[in-house]
Scaffold this active site. Sequence first.
Site, PDB file in Angstrom:
ATOM      1  N   ASP A   9      -0.027  -1.510  -8.849  1.00 28.42           N
ATOM      2  CA  ASP A   9      -1.096  -2.116  -9.636  1.00 28.42           C
ATOM      3  C   ASP A   9      -0.488  -2.778 -10.868  1.00 28.42           C
ATOM      4  O   ASP A   9       0.072  -2.094 -11.730  1.00 28.42           O
ATOM      5  CB  ASP A   9      -2.088  -1.009 -10.034  1.00 28.42           C
ATOM      6  CG  ASP A   9      -3.334  -1.557 -10.702  1.00 28.42           C
ATOM      7  OD1 ASP A   9      -3.465  -2.793 -10.813  1.00 28.42           O
ATOM      8  OD2 ASP A   9      -4.169  -0.737 -11.123  1.00 28.42           O
ATOM      9  N   ASP A 103      -4.026  -8.141  -7.730  1.00 29.00           N
ATOM     10  CA  ASP A 103      -2.963  -7.429  -8.451  1.00 29.00           C
ATOM     11  C   ASP A 103      -2.761  -5.993  -8.002  1.00 29.00           C
ATOM     12  O   ASP A 103      -2.156  -5.216  -8.702  1.00 29.00           O
ATOM     13  CB  ASP A 103      -3.271  -7.445  -9.960  1.00 29.00           C
ATOM     14  CG  ASP A 103      -4.427  -6.527 -10.311  1.00 29.00           C
ATOM     15  OD1 ASP A 103      -5.378  -6.458  -9.522  1.00 29.00           O
ATOM     16  OD2 ASP A 103      -4.353  -5.878 -11.357  1.00 29.00           O
ATOM     17  N   GLU A 104      -3.246  -5.663  -6.822  1.00 23.44           N
ATOM     18  CA  GLU A 104      -3.255  -4.255  -6.433  1.00 23.44           C
ATOM     19  C   GLU A 104      -3.119  -4.129  -4.924  1.00 23.44           C
ATOM     20  O   GLU A 104      -3.767  -4.871  -4.179  1.00 23.44           O
ATOM     21  CB  GLU A 104      -4.611  -3.680  -6.867  1.00 23.44           C
ATOM     22  CG  GLU A 104      -4.667  -2.235  -7.122  1.00 23.44           C
ATOM     23  CD  GLU A 104      -6.090  -1.818  -7.446  1.00 23.44           C
ATOM     24  OE1 GLU A 104      -6.483  -0.741  -7.012  1.00 23.44           O
ATOM     25  OE2 GLU A 104      -6.819  -2.581  -8.121  1.00 23.44           O
TER      26      GLU A 104
HETATM   27 MG   LIG Z   1      -4.211  -3.998 -12.388  1.00 18.07          MG
END
Ligand SMILES: [Mg+2]
Length: 402
Positions: A9, A103-104
């Site tokens: 993350d 983003d993960e």
């Molecule tokens: Mg994040």
Amino acid sequence: MIRSIIHLDLDAFYASVEQHDERQLRGLPVLVGGRSGRGVVCACSYEARRYGIHSAMPMAKALRLCPAAVVRPVRMDRYRDFSRRVFAIFARFTDRIEPLSLDEAFLDVSGCERLFGTPAQIAAQIRTAVRQETGLTISAGVAMNKFLAKLASDHEKPDGLYVVPDPPESFLLPLPLKRLWGVGPVTCLRLEKLGLRTVADLRQLSEVRLEQLFDSAGRQLYRLARGEDSRPVVVGSAAHSIGHEDTFDHDLQDPLELHRSLLDLAERVATRLRSKSLLGSVVQLKVRYEDFSTVTRRRTVEPPLDSALAILQVAEDLLLRTDAGQRPVRLLGISLSQLQEGHEVQGELFWVEQRSRLSALDGAVDQLRLRYGAKGVQRASLMPESRDESTPKTGGDGGDSS
Ligand SMILES: [Mg+2]
């Protein structure tokens, strides 16, 4: 089979990209989002979080908390570019990647030891590569399943790496219950009323007792409290819908109670949509009656939505096409699908105003009901003034399904 899962993350992603691109922003409170009165914070740097600012907060409120914060507009193309580069780094280690957002992601690195080392070593290599090649920091959690890996990536955030011990008790038992997957504010409150605060407390309850309290969610709580999660990493599946549902302590039949529940669900769904910078064009309502029979009603809306008020209005219309109110309801759910990136033009300030007006109205109705009894007072229209100007134009009405 023993699996090795890494949850990765990026830290304060959009804000970090802005700080990367503009050196002078480093170390400063940075807010990404719309600057106008109705704008919402899409992301904020860790420096800004110290002021109590979080994503999905109205920008005006964030600037009241931290007037010195620097505001930058959302640059989705730029973030997508960084995301592609980070995911390309993941792909050097495994092709079993489940993206959760830009983003993960979850990575299943079972059986990769001989090539790249232990899961912890792989996570460390990915973190180094991301820092060197993109200039961003990414937090990683390593565990035997997705549930624990996701908890772990959050544990040492930002710029952290945490490996969950096996067995996981020393990590898991002290955690507050709100950290458990699927434990929202409502469930959390109910657990607190039972005197339960940590996973260790939850462990004291038998599976039967948890099922009595929370139905099928109780079974899940029982397993999560033991660190168990058998969900596999599903390659290439980004979220297709965002939704929430609530099972009630007692079956609902009162229109005002049904309305309140929809209001709560709409707010939670809207908050999640906005925190991910997503809009949905299909609103689905799920209703489960006291005999467990379940119906769904859905509608396609144009333009797509991310505000609680707009979602609530569609959900209220859909509710009229069910037997809710005539038959007791044990569960309500709202979800949005056909997701796309963006933000609704209609702002949250408007919603906040409506919300306080509704609460005031709720209070007044409550008073009357106390005096005249529940059946004596019902609101003619739950949102009398806001219908005309803000009801989204509805497009092709989606088919119903059961
Ligand atoms: Mg994040």
